[in-house]
Design an enzyme around this catalytic site. Structure first.
Site, PDB file in Angstrom:
ATOM      1  N   LYS A 165       0.808  -1.228   0.000  1.00  0.00           N
ATOM      2  CA  LYS A 165       0.000   0.000   0.000  1.00  0.00           C
ATOM      3  C   LYS A 165       0.844   1.282   0.000  1.00  0.00           C
ATOM      4  O   LYS A 165       0.351   2.370   0.303  1.00  0.00           O
ATOM      5  CB  LYS A 165      -0.999   0.049   1.173  1.00  0.00           C
ATOM      6  N   GLY A 166       2.111   1.141  -0.370  1.00  0.00           N
ATOM      7  CA  GLY A 166       2.975   2.323  -0.386  1.00  0.00           C
ATOM      8  C   GLY A 166       2.860   3.135  -1.670  1.00  0.00           C
ATOM      9  O   GLY A 166       3.184   4.323  -1.706  1.00  0.00           O
ATOM     10  N   ARG A 246       5.451   5.076   2.966  1.00  0.00           N
ATOM     11  CA  ARG A 246       4.366   6.042   3.115  1.00  0.00           C
ATOM     12  C   ARG A 246       4.099   6.168   4.602  1.00  0.00           C
ATOM     13  O   ARG A 246       4.392   5.229   5.367  1.00  0.00           O
ATOM     14  CB  ARG A 246       3.162   5.426   2.396  1.00  0.00           C
ATOM     15  N   SER A 254      -4.960   2.371   4.742  1.00  0.00           N
ATOM     16  CA  SER A 254      -5.111   1.889   3.367  1.00  0.00           C
ATOM     17  C   SER A 254      -5.193   0.360   3.343  1.00  0.00           C
ATOM     18  O   SER A 254      -6.023  -0.222   2.643  1.00  0.00           O
ATOM     19  CB  SER A 254      -3.920   2.377   2.543  1.00  0.00           C
ATOM     20  N   ARG A 373      -8.430   4.154  -3.179  1.00  0.00           N
ATOM     21  CA  ARG A 373      -9.759   3.954  -2.590  1.00  0.00           C
ATOM     22  C   ARG A 373     -10.075   5.064  -1.586  1.00  0.00           C
ATOM     23  O   ARG A 373      -9.175   5.656  -0.996  1.00  0.00           O
ATOM     24  CB  ARG A 373      -9.797   2.633  -1.811  1.00  0.00           C
ATOM     25  N   THR A 374     -11.369   5.271  -1.375  1.00  0.00           N
ATOM     26  CA  THR A 374     -11.773   6.181  -0.304  1.00  0.00           C
ATOM     27  C   THR A 374     -11.626   5.437   1.024  1.00  0.00           C
ATOM     28  O   THR A 374     -12.125   4.323   1.174  1.00  0.00           O
ATOM     29  CB  THR A 374     -13.247   6.606  -0.510  1.00  0.00           C
ATOM     30  N   HIS A 375     -10.919   6.069   1.948  1.00  0.00           N
ATOM     31  CA  HIS A 375     -10.717   5.424   3.261  1.00  0.00           C
ATOM     32  C   HIS A 375     -11.898   5.711   4.178  1.00  0.00           C
ATOM     33  O   HIS A 375     -12.502   6.788   4.085  1.00  0.00           O
ATOM     34  CB  HIS A 375      -9.447   5.962   3.921  1.00  0.00           C
TER      35      HIS A 375
HETATM   36  N1  LIG Z   1      -0.924   7.415  -9.506  1.00  0.00           N
HETATM   37  C1  LIG Z   1      -1.559   6.743  -8.550  1.00  0.00           C
HETATM   38  N2  LIG Z   1      -2.795   6.243  -8.754  1.00  0.00           N
HETATM   39  C2  LIG Z   1      -3.431   5.565  -7.786  1.00  0.00           C
HETATM   40  N3  LIG Z   1      -2.899   5.313  -6.564  1.00  0.00           N
HETATM   41  C3  LIG Z   1      -1.665   5.773  -6.330  1.00  0.00           C
HETATM   42  C4  LIG Z   1      -0.944   6.511  -7.287  1.00  0.00           C
HETATM   43  N4  LIG Z   1       0.256   6.858  -6.754  1.00  0.00           N
HETATM   44  C5  LIG Z   1       0.274   6.364  -5.526  1.00  0.00           C
HETATM   45  N5  LIG Z   1      -0.869   5.723  -5.247  1.00  0.00           N
HETATM   46  C6  LIG Z   1      -1.159   5.074  -3.974  1.00  0.00           C
HETATM   47  O1  LIG Z   1      -0.869   3.696  -4.116  1.00  0.00           O
HETATM   48  C7  LIG Z   1      -1.582   3.049  -3.075  1.00  0.00           C
HETATM   49  C8  LIG Z   1      -1.604   1.571  -3.336  1.00  0.00           C
HETATM   50  O2  LIG Z   1      -0.307   1.118  -3.107  1.00  0.00           O
HETATM   51  P1  LIG Z   1       0.273  -0.187  -3.763  1.00  0.00           P
HETATM   52  O3  LIG Z   1       0.168  -0.104  -5.230  1.00  0.00           O
HETATM   53  O4  LIG Z   1       1.640  -0.381  -3.221  1.00  0.00           O
HETATM   54  O5  LIG Z   1      -0.715  -1.283  -3.200  1.00  0.00           O
HETATM   55  S1  LIG Z   1      -0.471  -2.856  -3.161  1.00  0.00           S
HETATM   56  O6  LIG Z   1       0.369  -3.157  -2.018  1.00  0.00           O
HETATM   57  O7  LIG Z   1       0.129  -3.260  -4.426  1.00  0.00           O
HETATM   58  O8  LIG Z   1      -1.829  -3.402  -2.993  1.00  0.00           O
HETATM   59  C9  LIG Z   1      -2.911   3.725  -3.059  1.00  0.00           C
HETATM   60  O9  LIG Z   1      -3.426   3.663  -1.752  1.00  0.00           O
HETATM   61  P2  LIG Z   1      -4.958   4.019  -1.410  1.00  0.00           P
HETATM   62  O10 LIG Z   1      -5.152   5.472  -1.731  1.00  0.00           O
HETATM   63  O11 LIG Z   1      -5.079   3.769   0.033  1.00  0.00           O
HETATM   64  O12 LIG Z   1      -5.810   3.116  -2.224  1.00  0.00           O
HETATM   65  C10 LIG Z   1      -2.607   5.146  -3.532  1.00  0.00           C
HETATM   66  O13 LIG Z   1      -2.694   6.112  -2.515  1.00  0.00           O
END
Ligand SMILES: Nc1ncnc2c1ncn2[C@@H]1O[C@H](COP(=O)(O)OS(=O)(=O)O)[C@@H](OP(=O)(O)O)[C@H]1O
EC number: 2.8.2.-
Length: 420
Positions: A165-166, A246, A254, A373-375
């Site tokens: 989720k980073g 993060r 997240s 996603r919306t938290h």
């Molecule tokens: N460009 C872009 N578009 C969408 N999301 C973005 C982007 N850059 C960073 N993020 C952040 O990435 C978070 C998901 O992290 P990961 O891809 O490492 O997740 S996972 O571990 O592979 O499931 C995801 O976390 P959440 O917002 O909590 O869904 C995003 O905040």
């Protein structure tokens, strides 16, 4: 006689000079090797005698102390007081283990579980087991790598090892735009779940590469897998490791949001975060919280890899300045800076930067709905308590990496995560 007298001069005056020079050169050599060994212990601080020698000894002692406390029987922790926290931090700075022992008191309590804690415990023993089996990415949108398959399949020369989720998917997709990067789309989970399948199986998953291209993969769970560093080291000791980090509190929310999307019946974040909320006893054994103790996980990696082989990406900056973070990643990988601000645009609907031209398409694309996603709205008091809990570990992480990620500045802006 003349010969005799000159010999006598030799045995009385010259030897003193020679002796002096000899002693001097010995001292200089000794000093040189002492400095070298000190330097090496800084570069590879977790060599066998690391705990006993060199500047990082106290930091190691600090980790040992903290780790012991963390993994002690109940694995529940009260928060640091302001004084404890600042002392813990200054202890890392001052390398004063004694002071740290005295002031960083992690208080375990034997309080009987409350109803909500019992509920949380039940969740831990069932859902978390399952959670471990899940892929951190649920991206059904992940495509099969469909670019040409000329060349040769190679084991990766660089891996994005974390953190879950980073922002690891966003980073990998941006890197794949680079013509000299070829990466496998799905997470192979080789070093944590599929290791027994062998290196040939792993190599076969990789896309073919041409001369000069880098093979990559990302599996964010490697960062918190104890045996992953040793396994990766035995595959390629010169591998480059990328870690997207993060704010651990936002990361935990997240992570929880992802689990909630699959299991809406799970207890609330607030319930899961505490062993006993009244006593302020944080449950550091909950994986959503444990993953965020970056300093302790990093310590394991540093036993096998020097920091020069690791690159830390700020998950926060990857959103606000993707091109800036990409420039540093490309430098680290020894790539030409090809992925620049020209490749990104901010998509208002998505609320995130998106790629104008992804690797396999000429049309703009954002990441799928499982990213961004919306938290759920989390009690601000719980967020504050968690920020306090993480602060000493964050400080250690900044010290270890030499980078300040400034997560402490975000305490008040955490309500962003509620997005209400
Ligand atoms: N460009 C872009 N578009 C969408 N999301 C973005 C982007 N850059 C960073 N993020 C952040 O990435 C978070 C998901 O992290 P990961 O891809 O490492 O997740 S996972 O571990 O592979 O499931 C995801 O976390 P959440 O917002 O909590 O869904 C995003 O905040």
């Amino acid at each position: 006689m003349a010969f005799w007298s000159s010999t006598s001069v030799f045995t009385t005056k010259v030897p003193r000079k020679v002796l002096f020079m000899f002693t001097l050169s010995l001292s200089v050599t000794y000093l040189f090797y002492s400095l070298m060994s000190c330097y090496n212990s800084l570069q590879f601080p977790l060599q066998e005698n690391y705990v006993y020698q060199g500047r990082l000894v106290t930091e190691e002692t600090t980790f040992v102390t903290l780790r012991e406390k963390l993994y002690s029987a109940s694995q529940g922790f009260t928060e640091f007081t302001e004084a404890e926290r600042s002392t813990a931090v200054s202890t890392v700075k001052d390398h004063n283990a004694e002071a740290e022992q005295r002031t960083v008191e992690w208080i375990r309590t034997q309080a009987a579980p409350t109803n909500s804690a019992a509920l949380a415990a039940a969740y831990h023993t069932t859902a978390l087991e399952r959670e471990h089996q899940e892929f951190s990415t649920t991206d059904s949108e992940l495509r099969v790598n469909c670019t040409s398959d000329y060349g040769e399949k190679k084991l990766p020369q660089a891996i994005i090892i974390g953190v879950k989720k980073g922002g690891t998917r966003a980073l990998l997709e941006a890197l794949r735009v680079h013509p000299d990067v070829r990466a496998v789309g799905n997470e192979p989970h080789f070093f944590d779940r599929n290791y027994e399948k062998g290196l040939d199986w792993y190599r076969d998953l990789m896309p073919s590469t041409l001369e000069g291209q880098i093979t990559m993969e990302k599996t964010p769970s490697y960062f918190v897998t104890n045996h992953a560093p040793k396994r990766i080291h035995s595959m390629a000791r010169d591998i480059k490791l990328i870690i997207v980090v993060r704010n651990p509190v936002t990361r935990a929310i997240s992570d929880y949001t992802q689990t909630l999307s699959k299991k809406p019946e799970i207890p609330t974040f607030e319930v899961l975060a505490f062993k006993n909320r009244t006593l302020g006893l944080i449950d550091a054994s909950w994986s959503a919280l444990r993953i965020g103790i970056y300093a302790l996980h990093l310590e394991t990696w540093m036993q096998y890899f020097p920091l020069s082989q690791m690159h830390f990406v700020s998950g926060e900056r990857l959103i606000v300045d993707p091109a800036g973070e990409m420039a540093k990643v490309q430098d680290f990988l020894g790539l030409k800076r090809i992925v620049t601000d020209k490749h990104f645009y901010f998509n208002k609907t998505k609320g995130f930067p998106c790629l104008k031209k992804p690797e396999d398409s000429s049309t703009p694309r954002c990441l799928g709905k499982s990213k961004g996603r919306t938290h759920p709205k989390i009690d601000p008091d719980v967020i504050r308590r968690l920020q306090k809990f993480y602060k000493p570990f964050n400080m250690m992480f900044y010290q270890m990496t030499g980078q300040n990620f400034e997560w402490e500045l975000e305490i008040d802006s955490e309500s962003r995560s509620s997005r209400d």
